[in-house]
Structures are given as structure tokens and as C-alpha cells.
Design a protein around this motif. Structure first.
Motif, PDB file in Angstrom:
ATOM      1  N   THR A   1      30.234  63.338  71.008  1.00 32.75           N
ATOM      2  CA  THR A   1      30.374  62.041  70.343  1.00 32.75           C
ATOM      3  C   THR A   1      29.060  61.287  70.107  1.00 32.75           C
ATOM      4  O   THR A   1      29.043  60.286  69.396  1.00 32.75           O
ATOM      5  CB  THR A   1      31.372  61.186  71.154  1.00 32.75           C
ATOM      6  OG1 THR A   1      31.667  60.020  70.449  1.00 32.75           O
ATOM      7  CG2 THR A   1      30.827  60.826  72.519  1.00 32.75           C
ATOM      8  N   GLY A   2      27.970  61.795  70.724  1.00 38.06           N
ATOM      9  CA  GLY A   2      26.691  61.104  70.536  1.00 38.06           C
ATOM     10  C   GLY A   2      26.779  59.670  71.039  1.00 38.06           C
ATOM     11  O   GLY A   2      27.258  59.429  72.150  1.00 38.06           O
ATOM     12  N   ASP A   3      26.382  58.728  70.199  1.00 38.53           N
ATOM     13  CA  ASP A   3      26.367  57.321  70.650  1.00 38.53           C
ATOM     14  C   ASP A   3      27.760  56.693  70.708  1.00 38.53           C
ATOM     15  O   ASP A   3      27.909  55.544  71.108  1.00 38.53           O
ATOM     16  CB  ASP A   3      25.435  56.493  69.756  1.00 38.53           C
ATOM     17  CG  ASP A   3      25.936  56.391  68.317  1.00 38.53           C
ATOM     18  OD1 ASP A   3      27.040  56.868  68.010  1.00 38.53           O
ATOM     19  OD2 ASP A   3      25.196  55.819  67.494  1.00 38.53           O
ATOM     20  N   GLY A   4      28.770  57.428  70.289  1.00 38.55           N
ATOM     21  CA  GLY A   4      30.146  56.933  70.432  1.00 38.55           C
ATOM     22  C   GLY A   4      30.609  55.988  69.343  1.00 38.55           C
ATOM     23  O   GLY A   4      31.715  55.454  69.407  1.00 38.55           O
TER      24      GLY A   4
ATOM     25  N   THR B   1      26.804  58.161  63.077  1.00 35.69           N
ATOM     26  CA  THR B   1      25.360  57.897  63.145  1.00 35.69           C
ATOM     27  C   THR B   1      24.567  59.100  62.636  1.00 35.69           C
ATOM     28  O   THR B   1      23.687  58.986  61.784  1.00 35.69           O
ATOM     29  CB  THR B   1      24.973  57.552  64.596  1.00 35.69           C
ATOM     30  OG1 THR B   1      25.738  56.417  64.978  1.00 35.69           O
ATOM     31  CG2 THR B   1      23.491  57.250  64.722  1.00 35.69           C
ATOM     32  N   TRP B   2      24.927  60.303  63.122  1.00 35.32           N
ATOM     33  CA  TRP B   2      24.168  61.484  62.687  1.00 35.32           C
ATOM     34  C   TRP B   2      24.487  61.872  61.255  1.00 35.32           C
ATOM     35  O   TRP B   2      23.608  62.296  60.503  1.00 35.32           O
ATOM     36  CB  TRP B   2      24.444  62.661  63.634  1.00 35.32           C
ATOM     37  CG  TRP B   2      23.436  62.638  64.721  1.00 35.32           C
ATOM     38  CD1 TRP B   2      23.597  62.089  65.956  1.00 35.32           C
ATOM     39  CD2 TRP B   2      22.087  63.102  64.645  1.00 35.32           C
ATOM     40  NE1 TRP B   2      22.434  62.189  66.658  1.00 35.32           N
ATOM     41  CE2 TRP B   2      21.485  62.811  65.888  1.00 35.32           C
ATOM     42  CE3 TRP B   2      21.331  63.733  63.665  1.00 35.32           C
ATOM     43  CZ2 TRP B   2      20.155  63.134  66.168  1.00 35.32           C
ATOM     44  CZ3 TRP B   2      20.002  64.063  63.944  1.00 35.32           C
ATOM     45  CH2 TRP B   2      19.437  63.761  65.177  1.00 35.32           C
ATOM     46  N   GLY B   3      25.741  61.698  60.901  1.00 41.42           N
ATOM     47  CA  GLY B   3      26.140  62.023  59.536  1.00 41.42           C
ATOM     48  C   GLY B   3      25.336  61.207  58.546  1.00 41.42           C
ATOM     49  O   GLY B   3      24.898  61.716  57.507  1.00 41.42           O
ATOM     50  N   GLN B   4      25.123  59.957  58.886  1.00 43.01           N
ATOM     51  CA  GLN B   4      24.387  59.095  57.986  1.00 43.01           C
ATOM     52  C   GLN B   4      22.924  59.539  57.864  1.00 43.01           C
ATOM     53  O   GLN B   4      22.376  59.614  56.787  1.00 43.01           O
ATOM     54  CB  GLN B   4      24.454  57.652  58.464  1.00 43.01           C
ATOM     55  CG  GLN B   4      24.744  56.714  57.334  1.00 43.01           C
ATOM     56  CD  GLN B   4      25.637  55.568  57.772  1.00 43.01           C
ATOM     57  OE1 GLN B   4      26.386  55.703  58.732  1.00 43.01           O
ATOM     58  NE2 GLN B   4      25.546  54.457  57.094  1.00 43.01           N
TER      59      GLN B   4
ATOM     60  N   GLU C   1      44.734  64.448  67.963  1.00 46.50           N
ATOM     61  CA  GLU C   1      43.691  64.687  66.952  1.00 46.50           C
ATOM     62  C   GLU C   1      42.382  64.977  67.695  1.00 46.50           C
ATOM     63  O   GLU C   1      42.046  64.241  68.620  1.00 46.50           O
ATOM     64  CB  GLU C   1      43.459  63.427  66.099  1.00 46.50           C
ATOM     65  CG  GLU C   1      44.630  63.028  65.246  1.00 46.50           C
ATOM     66  CD  GLU C   1      44.428  61.629  64.649  1.00 46.50           C
ATOM     67  OE1 GLU C   1      43.296  61.253  64.307  1.00 46.50           O
ATOM     68  OE2 GLU C   1      45.430  60.909  64.565  1.00 46.50           O
ATOM     69  N   ILE C   2      41.692  66.012  67.249  1.00 42.71           N
ATOM     70  CA  ILE C   2      40.379  66.316  67.836  1.00 42.71           C
ATOM     71  C   ILE C   2      39.368  66.340  66.693  1.00 42.71           C
ATOM     72  O   ILE C   2      39.619  66.960  65.652  1.00 42.71           O
ATOM     73  CB  ILE C   2      40.383  67.685  68.565  1.00 42.71           C
ATOM     74  CG1 ILE C   2      41.437  67.674  69.681  1.00 42.71           C
ATOM     75  CG2 ILE C   2      39.009  68.019  69.119  1.00 42.71           C
ATOM     76  CD1 ILE C   2      41.661  69.033  70.338  1.00 42.71           C
ATOM     77  N   THR C   3      38.275  65.651  66.894  1.00 41.02           N
ATOM     78  CA  THR C   3      37.255  65.586  65.846  1.00 41.02           C
ATOM     79  C   THR C   3      35.898  65.978  66.433  1.00 41.02           C
ATOM     80  O   THR C   3      35.554  65.498  67.517  1.00 41.02           O
ATOM     81  CB  THR C   3      37.151  64.137  65.304  1.00 41.02           C
ATOM     82  OG1 THR C   3      38.456  63.668  65.040  1.00 41.02           O
ATOM     83  CG2 THR C   3      36.319  64.071  64.051  1.00 41.02           C
ATOM     84  N   ILE C   4      35.186  66.814  65.722  1.00 43.16           N
ATOM     85  CA  ILE C   4      33.821  67.159  66.148  1.00 43.16           C
ATOM     86  C   ILE C   4      32.903  66.909  64.947  1.00 43.16           C
ATOM     87  O   ILE C   4      32.988  67.603  63.934  1.00 43.16           O
ATOM     88  CB  ILE C   4      33.708  68.625  66.634  1.00 43.16           C
ATOM     89  CG1 ILE C   4      34.804  68.923  67.676  1.00 43.16           C
ATOM     90  CG2 ILE C   4      32.333  68.882  67.217  1.00 43.16           C
ATOM     91  CD1 ILE C   4      34.794  70.346  68.219  1.00 43.16           C
ATOM     92  N   ASN C   5      32.086  65.887  65.069  1.00 43.44           N
ATOM     93  CA  ASN C   5      31.234  65.486  63.959  1.00 43.44           C
ATOM     94  C   ASN C   5      29.786  65.911  64.187  1.00 43.44           C
ATOM     95  O   ASN C   5      29.177  65.554  65.188  1.00 43.44           O
ATOM     96  CB  ASN C   5      31.251  63.956  63.820  1.00 43.44           C
ATOM     97  CG  ASN C   5      32.619  63.432  63.451  1.00 43.44           C
ATOM     98  OD1 ASN C   5      33.317  64.039  62.654  1.00 43.44           O
ATOM     99  ND2 ASN C   5      33.022  62.317  64.049  1.00 43.44           N
ATOM    100  N   TYR C   6      29.265  66.652  63.274  1.00 44.80           N
ATOM    101  CA  TYR C   6      27.855  67.043  63.283  1.00 44.80           C
ATOM    102  C   TYR C   6      27.388  67.571  64.635  1.00 44.80           C
ATOM    103  O   TYR C   6      26.455  67.039  65.240  1.00 44.80           O
ATOM    104  CB  TYR C   6      26.982  65.868  62.796  1.00 44.80           C
ATOM    105  CG  TYR C   6      27.379  65.475  61.410  1.00 44.80           C
ATOM    106  CD1 TYR C   6      27.047  66.267  60.327  1.00 44.80           C
ATOM    107  CD2 TYR C   6      28.172  64.350  61.190  1.00 44.80           C
ATOM    108  CE1 TYR C   6      27.473  65.946  59.050  1.00 44.80           C
ATOM    109  CE2 TYR C   6      28.611  64.028  59.911  1.00 44.80           C
ATOM    110  CZ  TYR C   6      28.250  64.840  58.862  1.00 44.80           C
ATOM    111  OH  TYR C   6      28.677  64.527  57.613  1.00 44.80           O
ATOM    112  N   PRO C   7      28.063  68.639  65.128  1.00 47.17           N
ATOM    113  CA  PRO C   7      27.624  69.225  66.397  1.00 47.17           C
ATOM    114  C   PRO C   7      26.204  69.754  66.276  1.00 47.17           C
ATOM    115  O   PRO C   7      25.758  70.123  65.179  1.00 47.17           O
ATOM    116  CB  PRO C   7      28.620  70.371  66.594  1.00 47.17           C
ATOM    117  CG  PRO C   7      29.108  70.693  65.219  1.00 47.17           C
ATOM    118  CD  PRO C   7      29.123  69.398  64.475  1.00 47.17           C
ATOM    119  N   TRP C   8      25.514  69.799  67.403  1.00 43.81           N
ATOM    120  CA  TRP C   8      24.164  70.346  67.442  1.00 43.81           C
ATOM    121  C   TRP C   8      23.997  71.083  68.759  1.00 43.81           C
ATOM    122  O   TRP C   8      24.894  71.038  69.606  1.00 43.81           O
ATOM    123  CB  TRP C   8      23.143  69.196  67.285  1.00 43.81           C
ATOM    124  CG  TRP C   8      21.792  69.660  66.821  1.00 43.81           C
ATOM    125  CD1 TRP C   8      20.622  69.620  67.530  1.00 43.81           C
ATOM    126  CD2 TRP C   8      21.474  70.224  65.546  1.00 43.81           C
ATOM    127  NE1 TRP C   8      19.603  70.136  66.771  1.00 43.81           N
ATOM    128  CE2 TRP C   8      20.092  70.513  65.558  1.00 43.81           C
ATOM    129  CE3 TRP C   8      22.220  70.524  64.403  1.00 43.81           C
ATOM    130  CZ2 TRP C   8      19.449  71.095  64.458  1.00 43.81           C
ATOM    131  CZ3 TRP C   8      21.572  71.100  63.321  1.00 43.81           C
ATOM    132  CH2 TRP C   8      20.202  71.370  63.356  1.00 43.81           C
TER     133      TRP C   8
END
Ligand SMILES: C[S@@+](CC[C@H](N)C(=O)[O-])C[C@H]1O[C@@H](n2cnc3c(N)ncnc32)[C@H](O)[C@@H]1O
Length: 185
Positions: free
Chosen positions: A3-6, A163-166, A70-77
Motif C-alpha cells: 500500500t505504500g503511503d496508504g 501516489t506512485w501511479g501519479q 476486494e483485493i487491490t495491488i497498485n504499482y507493486p515494486w
């Protein structure tokens, strides 16, 4: 997950007050600020239906098994991205176990990294043609009960902001996001 910064978790919790939104991340520091918001009353800018968990995707807390709709994974690194694109089936099983039967799984993956084989190798990522990644993952995810419904490649018009997507989609150069929508069986 990751989630990074959440920010996304807090945004979702505000948008859907009847849902409990749980953010998991391997780095605890990133979660600190958003976590504090969950300890603050809503009149003072807090969010009472969100929760953050310090957890690595390769050893997820058993307490969370079977609870997600629902499970979401945004911009994993890092290791999260590696596990998702290799893919590491044990890690995928762990993710799938979090969901109730029929839960949705949405992944947003920055695939521009696959344009650079040297960088991929440095990160321990498999060499994949960006336009083939969706099909490769769909076939592999199926083995662990994750049924991919559709995949699409998007430029700047991603379905929501993180945040990362942006940072990634608004930076210069060719930025593409693979969106993968799946159901957990
Ligand atoms: C590029 S950031 C994306 C953050 C956020 N989802 C966003 O879109 O702004 C990737 C996140 O994945 C987390 N991560 C990396 N490896 C992980 C792992 N093995 N388990 C859980 N989280 C991990 C990192 O700590 C980081 O917060």
C-alpha cells in the motif's frame, strides 16, 4: 497489498464508509502517517474504517485469510512485483487465500520496466514483452484459482490515482500500466 503511503486505502475508506479497508505493506515506516489517521476521530480528519498491517506478501497473517471481498495491488515494486510477474505461485496462493470465494483481485502494474532488459535483470525480473504479460499471467494465475477476466494496457487514463501511479504516469517518457481484473475462485 503493497500500500505504500496508504493514500489509496484512506481514499477508499472515505469513499465507502460501510467498508473496512485494510492496507498491508512490507515497510512499516511508509504506513506510519496514514496509520495515525485511523486513530483519529472522523470530525478531526480521521478515518475509522481503515486499518494498516505491517506484513510481507510472502508471509501473510493467517488472521486475514478469507476476509477480503476486494483485493487491490497498485504499482507493486521490489519483491512484490517479482512475485507477481515471475510469477511465484506460493505467493499467489497466499494472496488468493485472503479473499472470499468470488472476491475481486485488481492489479495495476507499471510495465515500462519491461522495455529495459538490463534494468529487468538488475531487479531480478523475468524478461517479458509488455504486450504479452497479461496473457502470460492469466495462464499462470489460473493454476492457483485466480481467474483473470480481462487485461488492458493504459497510458495516463488509469482508473484511479495512487501516489506512485501519479509519479509514474505523469513522468516523462512512455508510461504504460497493465490493468488485470480477476476473480478468486
Ligand atoms: C512502488 S510502491 C507502490 C505504493 C502504492 N501502492 C502506490 O501506488 O502509491 C510499492 C510498494 O510495495 C511494497 N512492497 C514491496 N515488496 C513487498 C512485499 N514483499 N510485501 C509487501 N509489500 C511490498 C513496498 O514497501 C512499497 O510500499
Amino acid at each position: 497489498m503493497g500500500t505504500g503511503d496508504g493514500r489509496f486505502v484512506l481514499d477508499q475508506a472515505k469513499k465507502f464508509p460501510h467498508k473496512l479497508c485494510i492496507g498491508l505493506n512490507a515497510a512499516a515506516d511508509a504506513l506510519r502517517k496514514s496509520s495515525l489517521k485511523t486513530q483519529t476521530k472522523s470530525e478531526r480528519g480521521g478515518v475509522t474504517n481503515a486499518l494498516f498491517v505491517w506484513a510481507n506478501v510472502d508471509s501473510l497473517p493467517p488472521e486475514l485469510e478469507g476476509i477480503a471481498s476486494e483485493i487491490t495491488i497498485n504499482y507493486p515494486w521490489g519483491s512484490l512485483l517479482r512475485s507477481l510477474v515471475l510469477p511465484d505461485l506460493e505467493v499467489l496462493r497466499g494472496i488468493a487465500r485472503l479473499g472470499r470465494p468470488g472476491a475481486s483481485l485488481t492489479l495495476l502494474i507499471n510495465i515500462s520496466v519491461f522495455d529495459n532488459p538490463t534494468y529487468c535483470q538488475k531487479l531480478g525480473l523475468p524478461l517479458r514483452k509488455p504486450e504479452q504479460l497479461g496473457d502470460v499471467l492469466s495462464a499462470a494465475y489460473c493454476e492457483v484459482g485466480i481467474e483473470v477476466k480481462h487485461t488492458r494496457l493504459l497510458g495516463q487514463n488509469v482508473p484511479y490515482r495512487t501516489t506512485w501511479g501519479q509519479k509514474l504516469t505523469q513522468g516523462s517518457g512512455r508510461r504504460q500500466t497493465l490493468v488485470l481484473d480477476a476473480i478468486i475462485r
